[in-house]
Design an enzyme around this catalytic site. Structure first.
Site: not given
Ligand code: CIR
Length: 258
Positions: A163, A251
């Site tokens: 992201h 996150c």
């Molecule tokens: C994913 O790949 O969607 C989750 N394992 C990690 C999400 C992390 N979120 C973020 O960077 N906002």
């Protein structure tokens, strides 16, 4: 000087099947009990800063459900409920939507997709990352919603990282922190910069809450650079188990003012 004066934040506990979430980190399987302890420490840090922490129960339908940032963009003028980019995560946003009822909700509609991790707010400007999770249509929808709410935005191509905010975050004091390849883009020319060394890439994702910058433990060079500036109020918290699942400090929460 800072992004907002937050009073509350929303978090969700990791579920027993947290390790079944999506990951590309290659750092091994997270330890569930350790993840729960780190999550509690994270919530305690937020409480110590003065926030009311609203913690949702884990929802085993969504192994990545603790990464609540991806489900909404919350401002004092508007709340945008996303359609997460990965199909396995669609539905996580429902619980957040319920809490946010009555707060001028708008929605990202299919085929648009947006993950909140791609939305970097710096004061009243939003940088929208175009990534594998946030598509052109989603970026267009969010920019229109933000414009109607009186905010400005522009898009940035996300490379190298999952992201946008995996690679760059706002630290306060007109300063961005992140990976060299990302923060040296001319789009960020107006900000002061702190470049994290490649071996501390995970520290590019810091969480600014009011006047305090939360950084992940174990990144001494980044911490020293921040300390050298003399004005950052820093708190460290351990994040190893979330790093294994590609999740950073931002996150795990959705800060807001109520
Ligand atoms: C994913 O790949 O969607 C989750 N394992 C990690 C999400 C992390 N979120 C973020 O960077 N906002």
């Amino acid at each position: 000087m800072f992004n907002n004066d937050y009073t509350h934040t929303i978090t969700r506990k990791p579920g027993q099947n947290f390790a079944d979430g999506i990951t590309t980190a290659g750092l091994g399987k997270p330890d569930f009990n350790k993840a729960c302890r780190q999550h509690e420490q994270y919530c305690t840090v937020l409480q110590d800063i003065g926030l009311d922490v609203i913690t949702l129960k884990a929802d085993e339908r969504y192994p990545d459900g603790c990464f609540v940032e991806d489900t909404a963009i919350v401002t004092d003028r508007i709340t945008i409920i996303t359609t997460p980019g990965d199909p396995s995560r669609r539905g996580e946003q429902k619980a957040i939507e319920q809490i946010m009822r009555g707060r001028n909700i708008q929605y990202i509609q299919a085929p648009g997709t947006v993950d909140g991790g791609d939305i970097l707010r710096i004061k009243d400007h939003f940088f929208i990352g175009l990534s594998d999770r946030t598509n052109e249509e989603g970026a267009y929808q969010i920019s229109e919603i933000l414009k109607q709410a009186g905010f400005q935005s522009n898009t940035v191509a996300v490379r190298i990282v999952l992201h946008l905010k995996t690679g760059i975050t706002y630290a306060g004091h007109d300063t961005i922190i992140g990976l060299q390849d990302i923060i040296e883009d001319s789009i960020f020319d107006q900000y002061k910069k702190i470049i994290v060394p490649a071996e501390e890439a995970y520290a590019a994702n810091c969480l600014l809450i009011n006047d305090t910058l939360i950084i992940p433990s174990g990144h001494p060079q980044t911490k020293a650079q921040l300390k050298n500036r003399g004005f950052f109020k820093l708190i460290e918290t351990p994040m190893s188990e979330f790093e294994k699942m590609d999740g950073g400090l931002t996150c795990l929460s959705l800060p807001l003012n109520l």
